[in-house]
Write a protein that holds these residues in place. Sequence first.
Motif, PDB file in Angstrom:
ATOM      1  N   ASN A   1    -104.162 -61.780  14.807  1.00 45.22           N
ATOM      2  CA  ASN A   1    -105.064 -62.128  16.494  1.00 45.22           C
ATOM      3  C   ASN A   1    -104.150 -61.070  17.137  1.00 45.22           C
ATOM      4  O   ASN A   1    -103.050 -61.945  17.757  1.00 45.22           O
ATOM      5  CB  ASN A   1    -104.795 -63.861  16.175  1.00 45.22           C
ATOM      6  N   LYS A   2    -104.905 -60.547  18.267  1.00 44.95           N
ATOM      7  CA  LYS A   2    -104.186 -60.029  19.409  1.00 44.95           C
ATOM      8  C   LYS A   2    -103.920 -61.654  19.948  1.00 44.95           C
ATOM      9  O   LYS A   2    -104.079 -62.471  20.497  1.00 44.95           O
ATOM     10  CB  LYS A   2    -105.379 -59.590  20.352  1.00 44.95           C
TER      11      LYS A   2
ATOM     12  N   GLN B   1     -99.809 -67.800  24.276  1.00 43.94           N
ATOM     13  CA  GLN B   1     -98.862 -66.843  23.245  1.00 43.94           C
ATOM     14  C   GLN B   1     -98.687 -65.043  23.756  1.00 43.94           C
ATOM     15  O   GLN B   1     -96.951 -65.470  23.578  1.00 43.94           O
ATOM     16  CB  GLN B   1    -100.088 -66.370  21.946  1.00 43.94           C
TER      17      GLN B   1
ATOM     18  N   PRO C   1    -100.482 -78.363  16.729  1.00 38.67           N
ATOM     19  CA  PRO C   1    -101.134 -78.012  16.076  1.00 38.67           C
ATOM     20  C   PRO C   1    -102.786 -76.759  15.885  1.00 38.67           C
ATOM     21  O   PRO C   1    -102.987 -77.193  17.352  1.00 38.67           O
ATOM     22  CB  PRO C   1    -102.402 -79.370  15.233  1.00 38.67           C
ATOM     23  N   GLY C   2    -102.345 -76.213  15.134  1.00 35.90           N
ATOM     24  CA  GLY C   2    -103.262 -74.843  15.100  1.00 35.90           C
ATOM     25  C   GLY C   2    -103.171 -73.980  16.157  1.00 35.90           C
ATOM     26  O   GLY C   2    -104.434 -73.848  16.917  1.00 35.90           O
TER      27      GLY C   2
ATOM     28  N   GLY D   1    -101.069 -71.450  16.847  1.00 36.54           N
ATOM     29  CA  GLY D   1    -100.776 -70.361  16.595  1.00 36.54           C
ATOM     30  C   GLY D   1     -99.235 -69.675  16.501  1.00 36.54           C
ATOM     31  O   GLY D   1     -99.066 -68.798  16.887  1.00 36.54           O
ATOM     32  N   LYS D   2     -98.927 -70.674  16.441  1.00 31.48           N
ATOM     33  CA  LYS D   2     -96.999 -70.663  15.700  1.00 31.48           C
ATOM     34  C   LYS D   2     -96.692 -69.329  15.192  1.00 31.48           C
ATOM     35  O   LYS D   2     -95.977 -68.399  15.565  1.00 31.48           O
ATOM     36  CB  LYS D   2     -96.636 -72.256  15.423  1.00 31.48           C
ATOM     37  N   THR D   3     -97.286 -68.927  13.501  1.00 27.66           N
ATOM     38  CA  THR D   3     -97.272 -68.274  12.528  1.00 27.66           C
ATOM     39  C   THR D   3     -97.809 -67.219  13.596  1.00 27.66           C
ATOM     40  O   THR D   3     -96.723 -66.387  13.177  1.00 27.66           O
ATOM     41  CB  THR D   3     -97.974 -68.400  11.281  1.00 27.66           C
ATOM     42  N   THR D   4     -98.912 -67.004  14.270  1.00 27.57           N
ATOM     43  CA  THR D   4     -99.309 -65.233  14.660  1.00 27.57           C
ATOM     44  C   THR D   4     -98.070 -65.252  16.146  1.00 27.57           C
ATOM     45  O   THR D   4     -97.801 -64.284  15.933  1.00 27.57           O
ATOM     46  CB  THR D   4    -100.777 -66.294  15.568  1.00 27.57           C
TER      47      THR D   4
ATOM     48  N   TYR E   1    -107.299 -73.402  18.389  1.00 26.30           N
ATOM     49  CA  TYR E   1    -108.262 -72.952  17.174  1.00 26.30           C
ATOM     50  C   TYR E   1    -108.240 -73.790  16.458  1.00 26.30           C
ATOM     51  O   TYR E   1    -108.860 -72.926  15.231  1.00 26.30           O
ATOM     52  CB  TYR E   1    -107.502 -72.054  16.400  1.00 26.30           C
ATOM     53  N   ARG E   2    -108.317 -74.398  15.808  1.00 29.27           N
ATOM     54  CA  ARG E   2    -108.288 -75.557  14.498  1.00 29.27           C
ATOM     55  C   ARG E   2    -109.882 -76.262  14.555  1.00 29.27           C
ATOM     56  O   ARG E   2    -110.589 -76.434  13.825  1.00 29.27           O
ATOM     57  CB  ARG E   2    -107.035 -75.663  13.885  1.00 29.27           C
TER      58      ARG E   2
ATOM     59  N   GLY F   1     -98.677 -78.667   8.442  1.00 31.10           N
ATOM     60  CA  GLY F   1     -98.668 -77.838   8.558  1.00 31.10           C
ATOM     61  C   GLY F   1     -99.937 -77.186   7.880  1.00 31.10           C
ATOM     62  O   GLY F   1    -100.571 -75.682   7.308  1.00 31.10           O
TER      63      GLY F   1
END
Length: 885
Positions: free
Chosen positions: A388-389, A394, A413-414, A416-419, A616-617, A745
């Motif tokens: 994801n851009k 972020q 939650p949701g 975009g930590k991983t992104t 985004y969740r 998670g």
Amino acid sequence: MTNAAIDYLSADFDEMSLADYDHSIETIEDTPDEAKQLPAWACSFCENHDPMCMAKCEDCSRWFCNMRLSTNHPSHIISHMVLSRHKTVRLHPENSLGDCLIECYDCGASNAFLIGYVLSTDHTSMKLLCRYRCQNKVDQNFDRTSWEPVVHDSIFRSWLINSPKPSERPELTLPKLAQVNQLNNSFNTDHLSSQSIALVNSLNSDEKLAPVPEVFESAEHYRDIFVPLVELEQAHSVMLSATEFETNVSATLQPEGDSYIFLTSASHLRVSSGCFLSISHPDCGDLVLSATIIHISHHLDQKIKLSLQMVTPEHRPLFKRESGFTVKLSENPIHFLRILKALKAFPSTKAIDPVIVKCLLGIDVDGELPVGFRPFNMPADFCAPNINKPNHSQRQVMMSTVSQPFSLIQGPPGTGKTTTIANLVYFLKSQGLSILLSAPSNVAVSNICGQVAATGLDVLWMESESREFITSPNKHLTFLEKAMKRSPRAREIIMQRRNNSHLTDERNNNADREFIVRMRHRLVNEAKIVAATLSSSANIDRQFDVLIVDEATQSTDPEILVALMHNPMMVILVGDHCQLGPVVMSTRTMNAGLNRSLFERLVLHGSKPLRLNTQYRMHPCLSDFPSASFYEGSLSNGVNELQRNRPDVKFPWPNPDKPMMMYSDNGTEDLSPSGQSYINDSEARQVLLVLNRLLDQGILPEQIGVISPYDGQCRHIRYVLATFGAFPEEVYNKVDVASVDSFQGSEREYIILSTTRTRTVGFLADTRRLNVSITRARCGLIIICNTNLLRRNHIWRYLIEHYSHQGLLVSGNLDSLVPIQVKTRSRTQRMSNSSPTAISSSTVAQLLDESLKSASTDTNLGSSPAVAYQKEEIDYLMAEFERSG
Ligand SMILES: Nc1ncnc2c1ncn2[C@@H]1O[C@H](COP(=O)(O)OP(=O)(O)OP(=O)(O)O)[C@@H](O)[C@H]1O
């Protein structure tokens, strides 16, 4: 002995004055002479020997009475059963029912926590029947609905075993709970080495532990505070392993492909993938089969199926047995040893830059920079390929992160930590930096490796060797897989090891091992991006420019120290201190603050984390409450109603525009068959009805999650689904039924939450657990709970009012749900129907702080159900303690 026992009793112990303690020791030491005159059936905790009050624990052949110290304390027999995980009880011959086991009349099951009674329809007789197999099969002469458990409120029903009040037996000296703990400790040390017994004895010390401060004066100070806390945790872990065995286990053991299947009802062991298990049988002499659990699945009738990778080669004689196995779980002490090693080396080490040391200690760095550090300017349009851009928040967070040596990134939650991590890694690698990616759990490391690899970067995952056979996503990134691709000799050695054929020749074996060690060294040093759990990072012998820790709020402070030993000049901790934190086993270490992560300590000290703020969740209606309650209303929605609405799904939502409801259920909680957790049958059956309705609408089972804070309830729900479900078992097997803690998670389209408790709020009171529970659903959330109980709790009352004011709090039949209105305290406190719930951030901060004090939590065992299980025990025993207080 369980950690919970120690916690419970240690807590009591702390409150005893020294004079009390001395007196209690004298009392214990004075008793032997008198005890000699007591009959064989005298209580092992007190002198009570009234036959009508006595029960014999068949698992250890000791006698205990059914008296309790005061209201709501467990009786002596129940205390012993919970502490020792024993379950089979025999009555005294003079009991009116005679010398008999408390067992199921129909099937002979003898777990007393499973047994209940049903009355005949004419109320002239009763039968003891087990909950699972026989409760539902009673003939028409008995009233199935009258079934009640024989253990109620932590004591055997007095019609079964007499339970006089202490005031009725003034001649008895009843021991304090701390003494019960000490005595029980001594029963459980048979299986321990002398070294472990010494550790266990240290648990009973009344030494006060210094609390963890927000700021440390020096590395020595840090070491001196944490070493005793980590040692105490280690002692608890040893105690846990002392009770982690079951004898006389019925099971089948069969080969299946490369592994072996052990199908057993020994389901009360806290198994999790990666655990080490040993299996033996009295008929097979000294033969002990050692294996690693590589996969666990749950079956009908509370059975579990363990896929095992054998460590010992010869095990065939065991195949012929079907009962009588002894199964034992082994603790791996390496985790604590690594932390202690890092702590002890910390004051003299040169491995951490002094500026990073100051950041760790909480000391202001006053503009100083680590050696070699230079701030980067991130290009405004920065974007890594294939992911994801980055959104505005972020990008802002990343720009701040790369311009400073030490950053805290908070990802609700949701968001975009991983992104964000994957984008950061891509940028930092492009600047020529080497990166160590870490997290407390293997699941998190695997996840992050996958995202980073998706950008096209090469990642080397240094997975621990004990996980070699455990399947997980992104396995192709692990060292062993890469080594096999790189060298035919490495492939040959690893394949030989997997087939156990290497065990034959010791000399070749050593040469092979050296080859693999050299290979490991080479690959680690060549790699620009290496990933490992915090604990396994101790095995990586090189430095990195950058350390990034995902789920940093789920690791204890000194666990992060282990990874800091790689001398990074830039440290990035990513997590969310408003969700569940690290698990610690002991109430004493928890009270001292070991359950507070480094991230959280620094936030409490005044550091402001960089917060990601677009989620985004969740359907926007689901994010209202968490945003307002836990994140000062700062969360915005990256998804809209249209993207989360499912018009094809005809579910009886009280408001079709808001796919959420709270269902008020009036069932009652019971102790689970393990004696260590809770179940609520009525809620489990309501879960089944709701689940069937979702499945009827064509929702895939994989898209639905059923969660409960209690592992006992998760097991019970699985049983109800398998026994009473209208769909085939394979369908229900695809529904993830898991504890809230292990679901942190994860996400599903639809979540059904069963809160389970009806007598005390227990660890539902942890605000952070509530946050995790209600933020897992993307499209719809159904909460099944006892609102009468939960409204006694501050934050739950806000949630109940939030649902009630929108007409989303209901009860009754799913086809004709009846809205319930709850009375609110005042107009100003009331939550608006149109705007998000308004709770002031100071209230939330206070609630979070209270939660922190009362919470117990997770580690690398972390997201595993096993740990959630431990938490339940603590909860159970602590709840008893609170009530008695
Ligand atoms: N910038 C973005 N644009 C669009 N979607 C995004 C963006 N960032 C993240 N997402 C989406 O948001 C979801 C959550 O992202 P991610 O898994 O990175 O979040 P997380 O914070 O790690 O989640 P968790 O709360 O489970 O830890 C994913 O579906 C991801 O594709």
